[in-house]
Design an enzyme around this catalytic site. Sequence first.
Site, PDB file in Angstrom:
ATOM      1  N   PHE A 244       0.599  -1.321   0.029  1.00  0.00           N
ATOM      2  CA  PHE A 244       0.080   0.071   0.061  1.00  0.00           C
ATOM      3  C   PHE A 244       1.006   1.646   0.273  1.00  0.00           C
ATOM      4  O   PHE A 244       0.162   1.831   0.701  1.00  0.00           O
ATOM      5  CB  PHE A 244      -1.030   0.210   1.097  1.00  0.00           C
ATOM      6  CG  PHE A 244      -1.455  -1.610   1.216  1.00  0.00           C
ATOM      7  CD1 PHE A 244      -2.101  -2.056   0.700  1.00  0.00           C
ATOM      8  CD2 PHE A 244      -1.216  -1.829   2.502  1.00  0.00           C
ATOM      9  CE1 PHE A 244      -2.995  -2.692   0.565  1.00  0.00           C
ATOM     10  CE2 PHE A 244      -2.104  -3.195   2.717  1.00  0.00           C
ATOM     11  CZ  PHE A 244      -2.862  -3.961   1.786  1.00  0.00           C
ATOM     12  N   ILE A 470       1.596  -8.195  -4.664  1.00  0.00           N
ATOM     13  CA  ILE A 470       1.465  -6.761  -2.709  1.00  0.00           C
ATOM     14  C   ILE A 470       0.315  -8.086  -3.181  1.00  0.00           C
ATOM     15  O   ILE A 470      -0.697  -7.044  -1.771  1.00  0.00           O
ATOM     16  CB  ILE A 470       1.773  -6.092  -3.176  1.00  0.00           C
ATOM     17  CG1 ILE A 470       0.635  -5.080  -3.637  1.00  0.00           C
ATOM     18  CG2 ILE A 470       3.432  -5.266  -3.544  1.00  0.00           C
ATOM     19  CD1 ILE A 470       0.880  -3.619  -3.604  1.00  0.00           C
ATOM     20  N   GLY A 471      -0.264  -8.743  -4.076  1.00  0.00           N
ATOM     21  CA  GLY A 471      -1.554  -9.254  -3.067  1.00  0.00           C
ATOM     22  C   GLY A 471      -3.366  -8.842  -4.366  1.00  0.00           C
ATOM     23  O   GLY A 471      -3.872  -9.302  -4.496  1.00  0.00           O
ATOM     24  N   GLY A 691      -5.204   1.001 -14.496  1.00  0.00           N
ATOM     25  CA  GLY A 691      -5.187   0.970 -13.410  1.00  0.00           C
ATOM     26  C   GLY A 691      -6.621   0.745 -12.559  1.00  0.00           C
ATOM     27  O   GLY A 691      -6.891   1.162 -12.319  1.00  0.00           O
ATOM     28  N   VAL A 692      -6.072  -0.420 -11.227  1.00  0.00           N
ATOM     29  CA  VAL A 692      -7.553  -0.601 -10.831  1.00  0.00           C
ATOM     30  C   VAL A 692      -7.670  -0.556  -9.059  1.00  0.00           C
ATOM     31  O   VAL A 692      -8.246  -0.414  -8.287  1.00  0.00           O
ATOM     32  CB  VAL A 692      -8.661  -2.262 -10.687  1.00  0.00           C
ATOM     33  CG1 VAL A 692      -7.713  -2.474 -10.636  1.00  0.00           C
ATOM     34  CG2 VAL A 692     -10.146  -1.694 -10.997  1.00  0.00           C
ATOM     35  N   GLU A 694      -6.134   1.167  -6.851  1.00  0.00           N
ATOM     36  CA  GLU A 694      -6.255   2.428  -6.305  1.00  0.00           C
ATOM     37  C   GLU A 694      -8.130   2.810  -6.323  1.00  0.00           C
ATOM     38  O   GLU A 694      -7.839   4.298  -5.599  1.00  0.00           O
ATOM     39  CB  GLU A 694      -5.449   3.479  -6.329  1.00  0.00           C
ATOM     40  CG  GLU A 694      -3.797   3.177  -5.545  1.00  0.00           C
ATOM     41  CD  GLU A 694      -2.859   3.233  -6.422  1.00  0.00           C
ATOM     42  OE1 GLU A 694      -2.261   4.303  -4.731  1.00  0.00           O
ATOM     43  OE2 GLU A 694      -2.958   3.914  -7.369  1.00  0.00           O
TER      44      GLU A 694
END
Length: 738
Positions: A244, A470-471, A691-692, A694
């Site tokens: 994050f 990172i997941g 990108g998704v 955030e």
Amino acid sequence: MTMSDTYDTPDTRDMLDRTRQGVIGKPLDRPEGGLKVAGQATYAAEYARESCAEGVLVGATISTGRVTAIHKDEVLAMPGVLGVYAAPQMLRRPAQGTAGEAPLQDPSRVDYPMQPVALVVAETFEQATTAAKALRIDYDDASTSARFLPTHETAEAAKEPVTAGDLEAALRDAAYVIDANFTTPGHASAAMEPHAAVAEWDGDDLTLWGSLQMIAFNVAELADSLGIDPDHVRILSPYVGGGFGSKLGISHEAVAASLAARELGRPVRVVMSRQQVFQSIMRRSETVQRIRLGAGADGRLTAFGHEALVSNLPEESFSEPVTQASEFLYAGNNRLLAVRKSDITRLTAGSVRAPGEAVGMQALEVAIDELAIAMNLDPVELRKRNLPETVPGEGTPYSSRRLVEALDAGAAAFGWDQRSPTPCARREGEWWIGMGMSSAARVNILAKAEARVTLTAQGHVVVETDHTDIGTGSYAIFGQIAAEMLGQPIDRTTVKLGDSLLPAGSGSGGSWGASSTGSAVFYACEAIRATLAQALGCSADDLILQDGKAWAEGVEARPVTDLLTQDLTRTGRIEPGELMEKVNQSTYGAFFCEVAVNAFTGETRLRRMTGAFGFGRVLNAKTARSQCIGGMVWGIGSALTEELSFDTRDGHLVNHDLAEYHMPVHADIPPMEVILLEERDADASPLQSKGVGELGICGAAGAIANAIYNACGVRLRDFPMTPDKLLADLPDPFAPAA
């Protein structure tokens, strides 16, 4: 052979719509999922190295000043203690993604409370912990000269303000005006996996097992901190338990473990405690925001002002980009967007998931709701009326923008037409019920990336890049891209990540990973396809690959392995070009939620939430949905519970663990509906994806705030919206219904 491209021209070929394997976009499971649920995926602290010593960091007990003495001898005499090390090169702050960004300071300098200033190493973790607690350190305490609260008086412009037209005149002439102040507190990344590192030297060569997001940059940062050539540093980070933003750069544990391992001549492990992570790893800045909106009688914005105060340590250049979405989201030709940074003595502020929009949009979306209510206009309709043709003040065109579709799809699925615009119109027992909504928006970024793909002589596909997972589903997504492009079943595809010896991917951050490194995978596969087409005797455009077979119109199908005499390896590279400046590329969505507010206690319970999102091509529907839900959960926390609390007398963080920093838990999360709006954005990447990771946060807290107002009539502008802030203004719970 390498296929490389600076992305300056939109890719309109729709290549992934013409392939035949049928795995791209599908909700496939993560290939590493079984390892993770079985506890067999090895994380940074879990690597077993022979004779590995254990290190524990020691934090400063002053707010700011200098270390004058570390009384090592007392703890060196304690059982099992191997060494005590000062912080000659330990970072005073986590790096922000590039080597050399934070020049070495006075090694004795203390910049904020609990900054790591020493490391104690012992044979066991327990021995190191006991010794670290016993270590005496003398200071030259300069805390009386520190500032612990951000103020406008000490703030300076973080960047050049965005201005257009005459904001003040437009506000004076507007039929409707909103002028409101909002506050948001600091937030912690609070990743599940704490920061950890195991360092081991072999002569002049260092291997570090770490929990990091941007390995190519991290190698350069670590080498810079140690004063060695990056060619002598290898970092392995195949599994990361969340980042994050907190693991974009190296931090204290990696440098400390490396220094101690070099001195001791044996491996050293350093794992931060949860409290140390909170106290010494970057925070999201608190904000004070003023939003001014002016609109005509037709509901169209003529004035748009968004100003913010943020904070950071002196000399830190990073400032939370609060107004980032305000630059492009809504109309208003007369505008002022400005961010000012105040220097204070607190833990470093840096990038936390969706920096800028996460806190900027939650305030903006409340202000937009207030304007809609003042105009007696449906909040969805107000937003639709104020979507500009080009970026206000710039004239930059937009790429794909599915905001209207997201608003409509979300409203229909949620049942927005059942909402009463009048607060306190619905009550169930002791609970007021209300609905709220907001827009979602997040900038899209394409980053430089490289990946290597091999089609083996046996027909197996191997993808290799130092990119991290990172997941977010990197293992799944990169495998799907390669399997789709090369026409191989997904179970014949292997993805290798998280090793700095592999080609440098974009790293995981800023929602750029899947599209950037995925595009490098795409280009590598295109180069392989070109070679296969030549062997088959057809053009690359005519080549069809599916289930391990290759053919073309008029050309008989053959096993791909018949076209190979040896493994076929190609490397793909991509880097952003001027297209990112020529076209505004952003992602969009909408949130709708229903809350219940207790008429007696002010407790808020979220009852249901819907999010509709458009972010280009969906690469994996399951991982994308997971990212959206995760973002919405972050929004719930930002709205209702999460707040870093600092002691204003000395700047130390009071709630430095998960017992006192209140994040939403399973019991707080209602049914969550996610709608994925398929689209293609050729401007954004060769994959036509954006990108998704955030997007699901941006604006979510605003929707909850608006629902609370609709439920009970209390308009809060101070986040999080805890019961104590609602109680004083709640309607009389015993008053008869209107």
